[in-house]
Enzyme design. Structure first.
Site, PDB file in Angstrom:
ATOM      1  N   HIS A 264       0.608  -1.108  -0.027  1.00  0.00           N
ATOM      2  CA  HIS A 264       0.064  -0.148   0.092  1.00  0.00           C
ATOM      3  C   HIS A 264       0.923   1.354   0.046  1.00  0.00           C
ATOM      4  O   HIS A 264       1.874   1.348   0.637  1.00  0.00           O
ATOM      5  CB  HIS A 264      -1.030  -0.179   1.098  1.00  0.00           C
ATOM      6  CG  HIS A 264      -1.731  -1.124   1.414  1.00  0.00           C
ATOM      7  ND1 HIS A 264      -1.895  -1.465   2.432  1.00  0.00           N
ATOM      8  CD2 HIS A 264      -2.352  -1.962   0.528  1.00  0.00           C
ATOM      9  CE1 HIS A 264      -2.832  -2.658   2.466  1.00  0.00           C
ATOM     10  NE2 HIS A 264      -3.072  -2.667   1.380  1.00  0.00           N
TER      11      HIS A 264
ATOM     12  N   GLY B  69     -11.058  -7.093   2.194  1.00  0.00           N
ATOM     13  CA  GLY B  69     -10.970  -6.147   2.979  1.00  0.00           C
ATOM     14  C   GLY B  69      -9.885  -5.001   2.745  1.00  0.00           C
ATOM     15  O   GLY B  69      -9.710  -4.232   3.822  1.00  0.00           O
ATOM     16  N   GLN B  70      -9.414  -5.032   1.557  1.00  0.00           N
ATOM     17  CA  GLN B  70      -8.390  -4.010   1.092  1.00  0.00           C
ATOM     18  C   GLN B  70      -9.183  -2.536   1.340  1.00  0.00           C
ATOM     19  O   GLN B  70     -10.492  -2.703   0.940  1.00  0.00           O
ATOM     20  CB  GLN B  70      -8.189  -4.118  -0.122  1.00  0.00           C
ATOM     21  CG  GLN B  70      -7.392  -5.368  -0.698  1.00  0.00           C
ATOM     22  CD  GLN B  70      -5.927  -5.474   0.267  1.00  0.00           C
ATOM     23  OE1 GLN B  70      -5.766  -6.409   0.662  1.00  0.00           O
ATOM     24  NE2 GLN B  70      -5.318  -4.103   0.129  1.00  0.00           N
ATOM     25  N   ARG B  71      -8.807  -1.599   1.580  1.00  0.00           N
ATOM     26  CA  ARG B  71      -9.088  -0.381   1.761  1.00  0.00           C
ATOM     27  C   ARG B  71      -9.986   0.277   0.730  1.00  0.00           C
ATOM     28  O   ARG B  71     -10.994   0.709   0.772  1.00  0.00           O
ATOM     29  CB  ARG B  71      -8.167   0.865   2.073  1.00  0.00           C
ATOM     30  CG  ARG B  71      -8.650   2.068   2.469  1.00  0.00           C
ATOM     31  CD  ARG B  71      -7.778   3.355   2.558  1.00  0.00           C
ATOM     32  NE  ARG B  71      -6.584   2.683   3.583  1.00  0.00           N
ATOM     33  CZ  ARG B  71      -6.492   2.969   5.030  1.00  0.00           C
ATOM     34  NH1 ARG B  71      -7.606   3.376   5.363  1.00  0.00           N
ATOM     35  NH2 ARG B  71      -5.785   2.493   5.573  1.00  0.00           N
ATOM     36  N   ILE B  73     -12.063  -1.400  -1.400  1.00  0.00           N
ATOM     37  CA  ILE B  73     -13.126  -2.105  -1.705  1.00  0.00           C
ATOM     38  C   ILE B  73     -14.016  -2.229  -0.185  1.00  0.00           C
ATOM     39  O   ILE B  73     -15.056  -2.626  -0.167  1.00  0.00           O
ATOM     40  CB  ILE B  73     -12.984  -3.484  -2.101  1.00  0.00           C
ATOM     41  CG1 ILE B  73     -11.955  -4.307  -1.436  1.00  0.00           C
ATOM     42  CG2 ILE B  73     -12.561  -3.216  -3.286  1.00  0.00           C
ATOM     43  CD1 ILE B  73     -11.944  -5.839  -1.948  1.00  0.00           C
TER      44      ILE B  73
END
Lengths: 361, 185
Positions: A264, B69-71, B73
């Site tokens: 990220h 759970g990725q930010r 989505i």
């Protein structure tokens, strides 16, 4: 209002002629008399002498302002958020009672005094707010979100490395529980750091955070690796049995092997990976990928132990969560073969691990 | 469709439970679902979108919705809220740094009206990793004691890697939903 003024004392005993000598009753009478005269006097005072009340207001105001200021500067040197919170709450309530005092006296105050005291209260509130944000920082990722904006290209401070070690781990002040630090390497600059896990059973997790211009070598297996806020670093690691989570990295080179890798907020980084599943990126730009290329004595055995002995070419199949379309994401690319680093050989030097503080390992 | 087939369908549906698995990325949601279903967990990609698993559990049919759970989505989670009987919140107990993220996302989720009736199971996952917080510590961080009193909830330590704790958690969840919805028929 007139009827409340004390009647002549001589009138008072007459309603109770039955027990004039009852000491309790007499005492009561006396108390009532005192009360009434007091009230009378105080009323006379407030109405007659506004200058007195102004100066008494000012002295009260200055006193409590001073005490609030000293509270603001002498905040407890603890990281326990509940203590800090109660401290801040008590300051806040003192400020509001001060505000109330000003509001109550506003009628009688000269306008200059009124304005200046309101201004002081405003200042106190501002410093309380500053203290609040300093002691109990807000959620971290509002800042992280900003870091992805294009506003920070050159000399960006998107990845801030706090020079102050007290700021390095803001989590304990945000959460009502003092969280212990996990084993890891934190807050280093311009260093060569080697950690050897070979002789440890049950490594657990390991964290790399807030590093600038460092070279990090991790030999052996760990269960989970967390990487956070790295700049201009080179990171070479043995196999990670669980997953790797990378956040906020810039101009770094990573050589990693793991079951899962999530990246990220990476900017201009190279990743040499071996992954059991597809690596994913989110909010990244300029990420380049190539196959794993690390060597150290015994790495084959470690890779086998972690189930990572096979090269499955997954390093080249990156999923970009910020690019849910059929065409390939512009945020990542395969590193050209002539641009790749040659295989990295690291020495298993047992003495080097002393450089690294490692709590709990 | 004849009346009988409709009735049959409703009858069958009665024993169904809809379970929503959510939590931050990297918490192990997919691994938990695969493990409890007895599937291979050695190669699992981060979930892009969602997976649905239907499995029989005791006398019930569980429809488990495992949502990524990725930010990016997380904002789509709400599309899955409707008619959720059980909510499973998965926590990576070894990820100390993101516990505040985790708390915030859970708090947001619990404000959701459509989930207000759902039983809440919290899995303190990755207990196999040395240095992971215990379920008690996670409960403190997430401030579970101060949750809305009407909510049925339980926190269970587990390891999707070894399978420990998973059955205990699902047993509670299914019993709790059953006692609420089917009155233990």
């Amino acid at each position: 209002m007139e009827e409340e003024s004390p009647p002549p004392p001589s009138d008072l005993p007459s309603p109770n002629p039955n027990s004039p000598r009852d000491p309790a009753l007499q005492k009561k009478h006396q108390a009532m008399l005192d009360r009434l005269t007091n009230r009378h006097q105080s009323r006379q005072k407030t109405t007659s002498t506004t200058t007195d009340s102004t100066s008494s207001f000012l002295s009260t105001f200055t006193d409590s302002k001073r005490s609030i200021e000293s509270q603001l500067t002498n905040s407890p040197s603890t990281t326990d958020p509940t203590l800090l919170k109660s401290h801040l709450a008590s300051i806040s309530s003192s400020i509001s009672s001060l505000e109330k005092l000003v509001a109550e006296s506003s009628y009688s105050l000269p306008s200059y005094e009124l304005r200046s005291s309101l201004k002081s209260i405003e200042n106190l509130k501002q410093s309380l707010e500053n203290l609040n944000s300093q002691l109990l920082p807000k959620k971290k990722f509002s800042f992280r979100n900003k870091s992805t904006n294009k506003s920070n290209h050159e000399n960006s401070n998107s990845i801030q490395i706090p020079s102050n070690p007290e700021n390095s781990n803001p989590i304990p002040t945000q959460i009502p529980l003092s969280i212990r630090d996990s084993p890891g390497i934190r807050n280093k600059e311009n260093q060569n750091l080697t950690k050897n896990f070979k002789n440890f059973k049950e490594i657990g997790e390991f964290t790399l955070s807030d590093l600038d211009s460092c070279e990090v070598k991790l030999i052996g297996c760990v269960n989970a690796l967390f990487v956070n806020k790295l700049r201009n670093c080179r990171v070479y690691t043995g196999p990670v049995i669980g997953s790797v989570l990378i956040e906020e990295v810039e101009n770094c080179v990573f050589v990693l092997a793991s079951h899962q890798i999530r990246i990220h907020y990476a900017k201009s980084c190279e990743f040499y990976l071996r992954v059991r599943s597809r690596p994913i990126i989110e909010d990244c730009e300029g990420a380049k990928f190539a196959p794993y290329c690390l060597r150290y004595e015994g790495i084959e055995e470690d890779l086998r132990e972690a189930g990572l002995e096979e090269e499955n070419e997954n390093w080249g199949y990156v999923d970009d969560f910020k690019w849910l379309r059929a065409v390939k994401s512009p945020n990542w690319s395969v590193l050209e073969e002539n641009e790749r680093i040659e295989s990295v050989e690291i020495e298993d030097s047992g003495s080097a691990e002393m450089e690294v503080e490692s709590e709990g390992v | 469709m004849g009346l009988l087939s409709i009735i049959r369908k409703i009858k069958r549906k009665e024993k169904e439970m809809r379970i929503l698995m959510v939590g931050l990325d990297n918490s192990g949601k997919t691994t938990i679902v695969l493990k409890i279903n007895g599937e291979d967990t050695s190669v699992i990609s981060p979930t892009l979108g969602f997976n649905i698993k239907t499995l029989s559990y005791q006398k019930y049919t569980l429809n488990i919705w495992d949502v990524g759970g990725q930010r990016t989505i997380r904002s789509y989670w709400r599309n899955y809220f409707e008619q959720t009987d059980g909510l499973v919140w998965v926590v990576d107990s070894s990820d100390l740094r993101r516990l505040d993220d985790c708390k915030m996302e859970l708090d947001n989720l619990l404000k959701e009206e459509r989930l207000s009736g759902a039983s809440l199971l919290i899995f303190a996952n990755k207990q196999d990793i040395k240095g992971a917080l215990t379920p008690e510590e996670i409960a403190k961080v997430l401030n579970l004691e101060n949750m809305d009193k009407t909510r049925h909830w339980k926190i269970v330590g587990c390891s999707a890697y070894t399978g420990e704790g998973l059955l205990e958690g699902f047993d509670w969840l299914v019993q709790d939903i059953a006692s609420r919805i089917y009155m233990l028929d």
